[in-house]
Design an enzyme around this catalytic site. Structure first.
Site, short mmCIF file in Angstrom:
data_model
loop_
_atom_site.label_atom_id
_atom_site.label_comp_id
_atom_site.label_asym_id
_atom_site.label_seq_id
_atom_site.Cartn_x
_atom_site.Cartn_y
_atom_site.Cartn_z
N SER A 1 3.34 -2.43 10.41
CA SER A 1 4.80 -2.45 10.57
C SER A 1 5.43 -3.79 10.18
CB SER A 1 5.18 -2.04 12.00
OG SER A 1 4.77 -0.71 12.25
N GLU B 1 -5.41 -5.31 10.66
CA GLU B 1 -4.39 -4.28 10.86
C GLU B 1 -4.67 -3.55 12.17
OE1 GLU B 1 -2.45 -3.03 6.97
OE2 GLU B 1 -4.20 -1.78 7.18
N LYS C 1 0.11 4.27 -0.21
CA LYS C 1 -0.54 5.44 0.40
C LYS C 1 -0.41 6.67 -0.52
CE LYS C 1 0.46 3.48 4.88
NZ LYS C 1 0.15 3.57 6.28
N HIS D 1 -9.50 0.96 5.09
CA HIS D 1 -8.21 1.15 5.78
C HIS D 1 -8.42 2.07 6.97
CE1 HIS D 1 -4.08 2.37 6.55
NE2 HIS D 1 -3.71 1.30 5.86
N ASN E 1 0.87 -1.18 0.00
CA ASN E 1 0.00 0.00 0.00
C ASN E 1 0.90 1.23 0.00
OD1 ASN E 1 -1.76 2.08 0.55
ND2 ASN E 1 -2.18 1.47 2.67
N GLU F 1 -6.81 4.47 8.05
CA GLU F 1 -6.63 5.90 7.76
C GLU F 1 -7.88 6.49 7.11
OE1 GLU F 1 -2.93 5.43 5.65
OE2 GLU F 1 -1.93 4.93 7.54
N GLY G 1 2.37 1.98 10.83
CA GLY G 1 3.33 3.08 10.69
C GLY G 1 4.05 3.44 11.97
#
Ligand code: PEP
Length: 252
Positions: free
Chosen positions: A212, A166, A11, A94, A9, A96, A172
């Site tokens: 991560s 996730e 991003k 996701h 991904n 985010e 991250g």
């Protein structure tokens, strides 16, 4: 047997030229028949990256989409447009998107159903926050997301769907779930799928881990029986790291 899926991904990183050269570096001499590899560049680079991945084992995916085929939805991208650009997968839900763009399970469910109806394979992301885990609610939250995001999805459609677990606190941050903790959640997700669709369907749905993932933890994660791949953010932006992740050691 579930074919492992390693997905990158990217991003909101990479201009068209940068994306083209990263895709080239990832694709260079890549040969595998016991795993599937996917890259998900930003929308603006899909066309350029499509030209690079054609004829290679790399599949192309997007990071989000609108549920409608077309319409007055300024700034949005439809499933038809993604198909038109050669995408076979789309990441949906996701964390985010949930955190910064207010996406909830009902909206994500609508997108999941639309993706499936349009021949795109959704990678449905679920995961708990640190506060939810610390409060002992991780499974309730994650399994609730799974149930709500899969409403009205049929057993037949489940063959094309991938789930990515996730944990939000691992994305991250450099802080990965231990392989044992990830395995425990993956098993719980699979049990929920068995509840919803029966064990035959549950056994063939791929469940990726994301958060991560790096060259030095991929082998231990992939050694877990219910971890069927990885959704990789930061490390997918470095060709060498991503290729090492893709080349994870198969132990079973
Ligand atoms: C992600 O964006 O889905 C992700 C898992 O990011 P990272 O690998 O950087 O934690």
């Amino acid at each position: 047997m579930r074919l492992p899926l390693i997905a990158g991904n990217w991003k909101m990183y990479k201009t068209v030229e940068e994306a083209r050269s990263l895709a080239q570096a990832v694709a260079d001499d890549l040969r595998f028949d016991d795993r599937e590899v996917l890259i998900c560049p930003p929308f603006t680079a899909l066309q350029a990256v499509r030209a690079v991945v054609e004829g290679t084992p790399l599949a192309l995916g997007a990071q989000n989409m609108h549920w409608a085929e077309q319409g007055a939805y300024t700034g949005e991208i439809s499933p038809l447009m993604l198909r038109d650009l050669g995408c076979s997968y789309v990441i949906l839900g996701h964390s985010e998107r949930r955190q910064y763009f207010g996406e909830d399970d009902a909206l994500i469910n609508r997108k999941v159903r639309s993706a499936l109806e349009h021949g795109l394979r959704p990678i449905l992301c679920v995961g708990e926050t640190k506060a939810q885990r610390d409060a002992g609610n991780a499974k309730t939250v994650v399994l609730g997301q799974v149930r709500l995001c899969l409403e009205q999805v049929t057993a037949e459609q489940m063959h094309s769907l991938v789930i990515a677990y996730e944990p939000v606190w691992a994305i991250g941050t450099g802080d990965t779930a231990t392989p044992a903790d990830a395995q425990e959640m993956h098993e719980a997700i699979r049990n929920t799928l068995a509840d919803l669709y029966g064990s035959q369907v549950a056994d063939q749905v791929r469940i990726q881990y994301g958060g991560s993932v790096k060259p030095d933890n991929i082998d231990d994660l992939m050694a877990q029986s219910d971890i069927d791949g990885a959704l990789v953010g930061g490390a997918s932006l470095k060709a060498g790291d991503f290729r090492r992740i893709v080349a994870f050691e198969r132990r079973s």
